[in-house]
Scaffold this motif. Sequence first.
Motif, PDB file in Angstrom:
ATOM      1  N   HIS A   6       3.750  21.261  27.235  1.00  0.00           N
ATOM      2  CA  HIS A   6       2.873  20.259  26.954  1.00  0.00           C
ATOM      3  C   HIS A   6       1.495  20.589  27.834  1.00  0.00           C
ATOM      4  O   HIS A   6       0.374  19.862  27.489  1.00  0.00           O
ATOM      5  CB  HIS A   6       3.078  19.001  27.171  1.00  0.00           C
ATOM      6  N   ASP A  19      -3.196  17.963  28.578  1.00  0.00           N
ATOM      7  CA  ASP A  19      -1.908  17.753  28.605  1.00  0.00           C
ATOM      8  C   ASP A  19      -1.486  17.049  27.180  1.00  0.00           C
ATOM      9  O   ASP A  19      -2.197  15.992  26.974  1.00  0.00           O
ATOM     10  CB  ASP A  19      -1.623  16.545  29.638  1.00  0.00           C
ATOM     11  N   ARG A  42       0.577  15.343  26.144  1.00  0.00           N
ATOM     12  CA  ARG A  42       1.064  13.965  25.842  1.00  0.00           C
ATOM     13  C   ARG A  42       0.199  12.916  25.864  1.00  0.00           C
ATOM     14  O   ARG A  42       0.519  11.828  25.361  1.00  0.00           O
ATOM     15  CB  ARG A  42       2.035  13.885  27.184  1.00  0.00           C
TER      16      ARG A  42
END
Length: 355
Positions: free
Chosen positions: A221, A236, A238
């Motif tokens: 990720h 990132d 996420r």
Amino acid sequence: MAHSIQGTFVSEKINKVRWRPDPFNNSHCFITGSWDGDENKIKLWDFHDNEDSEVYPFVVSEIAHKGDVTEALFLNADTFACSSSYGSVSLFKIMYREDSEISIEENIHWEHIHKFQNDEISPCTSITSYDQDIVSVGEDGRINLLTLSPEKIIRSYNNADSCSINCVLFLKHNEILTSNSRGQMKIWDLRSKNEDPSSTFILSGDMVAPTCLTYHPTQRHLVVAGDEEGSMTIWDLRQNTYPINLLRAHEESVTEIQFHPEYPDHLFSSSNSGEIWHWSVKSKSSNLILGAPGEDEESNAWFTSDAFKNKLEVLTLMDKLHKPINSFDVNQTKVLCGCDNEAIYLINGIKLHNF
């Protein structure tokens, strides 16, 4: 410089170079793919280390390639795939004959799977793989999901994008990340029945086009994107509304970026300005290897934003060239790179100890 540099003139512009995988992490074979030639070629090279004298690489086998080699990647030690500016993708096998000769043979060919609406051939710009699956993207804005078992096109997103898709990266077996020439990054769920991305975000507010993508070896990720202005953006995925960090790096477009596969606190980048750099995270802990299994993400400098640049040591691996460095690959303490000056360079003895 503590490391050594050895250049070899090869009489063709090298667009891709890849180490051949070795189970003992001691590979001395690699492939190159050329571009901008009357007849482009894929070549398998070998060399043997010798501490007393320089031993230059030599060609083991070669095969003609129709169009520029736009990407190359190994699926295993004997199988690799290449994409073409003629809109095709090919799978090649390294074969061993009874007379001990080694040859490269084309095993599968997906012909002209990228084309514009007027049926004009579109370059295939990038490919990525996960197990037996390959995804290709092109200037036609199309995404193709290919499989080796059986050998066919599983699915095509014919209108995935209205502009050129420059890069593609497998994040996991059912998910890919693409970037286009308008600076848009898109995540696609290959299990979804519709042909819309599951997430879209912008690399920069100025429509800067990404030119290359890579992910952290142990934390997929965490993605780094190089762009046409020479910067590298760290995400990132996420929480992809905003990037974690933006590094103003090279003078011109970033051609490739790659984490060291065993030491993820080391990142490498190359550019059209003829530079190849080694980015290393400073650490006083001799036993800290960032990205190692079980690592706390808070200790990973790539995830931090406060004073991030102060945690990096940036080294120039060799003097700036006057032509673009199009491609490189890392294997242990060795870095191979290919350049438009019709030469390949072996940089040996890269320092991987933490600072």
